[in-house]
Structures are given as C-alpha cells and as structure tokens.
Design an enzyme around this catalytic site. Structure first.
Site, PDB file in Angstrom:
ATOM      1  CE1 TYR A 144      -2.210   3.315   2.656  1.00 55.89           C
ATOM      2  CE2 TYR A 144      -3.525   2.749   0.743  1.00 55.89           C
ATOM      3  CZ  TYR A 144      -3.236   3.599   1.789  1.00 55.89           C
ATOM      4  OH  TYR A 144      -3.986   4.743   1.961  1.00 55.89           O
ATOM      5  CG  ASP A 239       6.002   3.739   0.210  1.00 54.17           C
ATOM      6  OD1 ASP A 239       4.791   3.505   0.001  1.00 54.17           O
ATOM      7  OD2 ASP A 239       6.397   4.474   1.140  1.00 54.17           O
ATOM      8  CE  LYS A 267       2.906   4.809   7.872  1.00 54.32           C
ATOM      9  NZ  LYS A 267       1.540   4.848   8.377  1.00 54.32           N
TER      10      LYS A 267
END
Ligand code: KE4
Length: 434
Positions: A144, A239, A267
């Site tokens: 994702y 990613d 994050k």
C-alpha cells in the site's frame, strides 16, 4: 471493559464524517466493535474517553517510535509554535530537516517536504514519469502506498494485463498504466522487464512490506529490482513511509545496502505531525518545479511546527542508539512470546519481524508472499483482537497491519501483553480443535 463514552462519541461522529472517521481503518469495520476514542497518550500507553488504559502497539501507525508525547518533541513543537504556525515561506527549519534526512539516507541527494505519505508517493510517481517520459509504473500486490489514483490498483489477472482500480473514482484509462506483480517474485520482475522494460517509468516497492502484515523483502528480490530498473532506464522508488527511520536509523535501504533512485518518507519523519517527503537522485529532483517541468506544491509543506517535530524526533534517534536497541529488543520479546504462546495453545501462527515492526499471522509459516498472507484465519484474528482489546492491549484492527514497538515500551508492557495473549489463546483453542 466499559466504552460507553466512546460509543456515544462514535454515534455522533458517524453523523458528521464518513464512517465516523478520518481514515477508514480506524472505523474498526474488520472487527465489529466500537473504536475507543483516544483522549490522551504518553510513552507506550494510550487512554480512551472512558479512562481505559491500553498498551499501544499502533503508535499512530508508525510515527511514535519514541513513544507518545516524548518530552523533546513536545518541547520543540511548543517552542516553535510560539513563533507562528505556518508562514508559506522558506524557513530555516526546512533546511535543517532536509539536511538531517540527506545525512541519514545517503541515496537522498535532494528532498522535497510534503504533508503525508500519500503526497510523497504520488509525487515520486510523477517524478519518475516526468523524468523518463514514460507512463507505466509497477507495484506489488499487498503493498500500500497511500491513496494516489495510480496506486489504488490491484493486480490484473495475468502479469501483463493492465491493473484494475481498487477504488471507485480511479479512471480505467489511468489504471491501465499500473502493472502489479507478486511481492518477492524476482523471476516475474525479470520477465516483465525483459518484455517491456523500456516502457516502464518506475517501480515502487515497500522494501519491507508492512501493509499485508509484515513481510520482509527478500534481498534477491530487491537486488533484482535495482538491477532491472537500472538496465532499462526506469527509476526504483523505495516507499519507506513506514520503514523509514523505523527499521534502522538509515532506513531499510541502509539494512539491505541497496540505493534506490527515489525514496518516500512519512510517519516518523514528522514525529507525529503531518510530514511526508520524497527525494533521491539530484538529477531527478532538479526536474521538480520550480527548477524543472514536474509540478508539485503544498501550502503547508515544510511548515515550521511540523519540521520541528520531525527534527526533534530524528535528532533524538540519532543521538541515542539505545532507542533502536530497546525498541528492537522489546519487539523481539513480544513476537517470539506471541509465537510461543500460540504454539502452546495449539493455534497455527507465524511471526515476521524487522527491527521494531512485526506481525503475528494466524497461519502456518513461513509467510513470505501475499499468497501466504491470504491463508491467515481472519476470524481467529478478529477474536484475538477483541480479546486483547478487552484486556487493555491496543493492536491494529486488521491482520494486514503491523505491530509497532517503540523505545518507551518496557519489559513490563511486553509481559502484560503476553499474559493477555495466553488468556485469549486459551479461549480460541476450541475453535481450532474443532
Ligand atoms: P499517509 O498518506 O497515510 O501518510 O501514508 C500513506 C502510506 C504510504 N506508504 C506506506 C508504506 C504506508 O504504510 C502508508 C500508510 N500506512 C497506513 C497504515 N497501514 C496508514 C494508516 C491509515 O491509512 O490510516
């Protein structure tokens, strides 16, 4: 555990926001109970609106590697906010965070700050397409990368069939440029590039997958991605929104010794404030506006308060290696203990862990591919989750998420968690023995 106030708050929230949430996974759709409304957090603990205390292994889905409300981070935010929240103008803190990212991640020669992981991956995809002049991108099933249109794509039936949107609202004409392969399948990568390598703008991959539960990338798979993209003039995008500064101070690329062309962050890079970033090869990043023709912008990108939170977090991580040592050790204690407890109760389980991110799968191991992950018993997971929640253990409400352990977690936290798990596994035994 009484969650009456969360139930009331959730009923009201559902009238105001889709599903009562600002991100779907928080609605607890998979587990069919009211999500606790969190009122405050400190260290490894969160408290809900009813005053219930939990050991927290979500950690805001990754950012809280230092634990919640770390003094240095809160202080940095407080002090910076006094001078203004956002200017929409260059400020020194942006350069300070950029310098820190570039020092800790050698493949990043130049970086652009944005406001979320989605913005980072969306922009990195555009950079790959703009730099190469090609349209096709490759991703992997089970990974994702946020909700950008080109990345909300699930696998087509065959390797070369074009992707199908995994969300309404994504035009089929766009989806067709995204190809989806199986994670950790190096042979499929070689085969695809052998056929259409010179049509591919870029490959985006989670070097350690954290959105199908935790599935580490195999070194040969990641090396193949690096070799094939280089051979065919495509860009390799790591990613690292989740793995960045999580699995190592130098990210997953530091662990694997593989330098991607671009990296995306989120994050931890914001320390809990809305920060994403993308960066990498200078010759690519110099094509980004205002220098080059690849446009990307953002009102709040690089705002001083968010920069201060990210900077304080990375500085703390860099100054004290004990944070990684503690978080990794606690995570090892936890997942090894969960595996042992499940085994003792005769429950099929497998665990994966990289650093302080891990996962307990209700499936026989090893779990190395998306197909392996799909063997998980989701009903067992749901009952495990509910039992743990009622015993004050706050886990992600899905088998396909990670457990995040931070340096604020103590051996006592782990012991409490394992004690709860043993009790819950006892209640699951009959279901397994049937
Ligand atoms: P955000 O746009 O949510 O900041 O980042 C998107 C993203 C990109 N890349 C990776 C590898 C990610 O894990 C994420 C977001 N992760 C999810 C947790 N699985 C965020 C939780 C949520 O969607 O609420």
């Amino acid at each position: 555990m009484d969650r009456a106030k969360s139930e009331r708050l959730f009923e009201e929230a559902k009238k105001l926001m889709p599903g009562g949430v600002n991100s779907p996974v928080r609605a607890y759709g998979n587990v069919g109970t009211t999500p606790p409304f969190i009122a405050r957090a400190k260290g490894s603990r969160v408290w809900d609106a009813d005053g219930n205390e939990y050991v927290d292994y979500v950690g805001s889905w990754g950012p809280m590697i230092l634990g919640h409300a770390h003094d240095a981070v809160v202080e940095a935010v407080r002090e910076t906010a006094k001078n203004g929240l956002s200017f929409g103008a260059p400020c020194e803190l942006e350069s300070e965070l950029a310098k820190t990212v570039e020092r800790l991640v050698p493949s990043v020669e130049m970086v652009r700050m944005v406001n979320s992981g989605t913005e980072a991956t969306m922009s990195a995809i555009r950079a790959a397409r703009g730099f190469t002049g090609r349209d096709r991108i490759v991703k992997f099933e089970g990974c994702y990368h946020g909700h950008g249109d080109s990345l909300l794509i699930k696998a087509g039936s065959g390797m070369l069939t074009t992707g199908r949107p995994s969300s309404k609202g994504v035009p089929a004409d766009l989806a067709k440029y995204t190809l989806t392969l199986q994670y950790n399948d190096a042979e499929a990568v070689r085969e695809l590039f052998g056929k259409i390598g010179d049509e591919i703008a870029g490959v985006i991959v989670e070097p350690v997958a954290g959105n199908m539960g935790v599935v580490p990338g195999k070194p040969e798979f990641l090396r193949t991605l690096s070799e094939e993209t280089r051979k065919h003039g495509a860009l390799l995008i790591f990613d690292e929104v989740m793995t960045g500064f999580r699995v190592d101070l130098h990210c997953a690329q530091g662990l694997y010794g593989i330098e991607p062309d671009l990296t995306t962050f989120g994050k931890i890079v914001g320390g809990g404030m809305p920060v994403g970033a993308y960066g990498g090869r200078a010759d690519v990043m110099k094509q980004i506006a205002p220098l080059g023709g690849i446009y990307q912008a953002g009102t709040l990108s690089g705002n001083p308060v968010a920069m201060a939170a990210g900077l304080a977090t990375l500085r703390e991580l860099e100054s004290d290696p004990g944070h990684y040592a503690t978080a990794d050790a606690r995570a090892a204690e936890l997942v090894d203990g969960l595996k042992r407890a499940a085994g003792k109760a005769g429950i099929p389980a497998a665990v994966n862990r990289v650093g302080s991110m891990g996962c307990l799968f209700f499936a026989e191991g090893p779990v190395e591919t998306f197909a392996d992950v799909q063997r998980s018993d989701l009903d067992l997971f749901k009952r495990y989750f509910l039992g743990m929640l009622d015993r004050g253990i706050y886990l992600a409400p899905s088998q396909f998420e990670a457990i995040f352990v931070g340096s604020a977690h103590t051996s006592g936290d782990v012991a409490k968690t394992l004690e709860a798990a043993e009790e819950v596994f006892e209640t699951l035994k009959p279901q397994v023995e049937r």
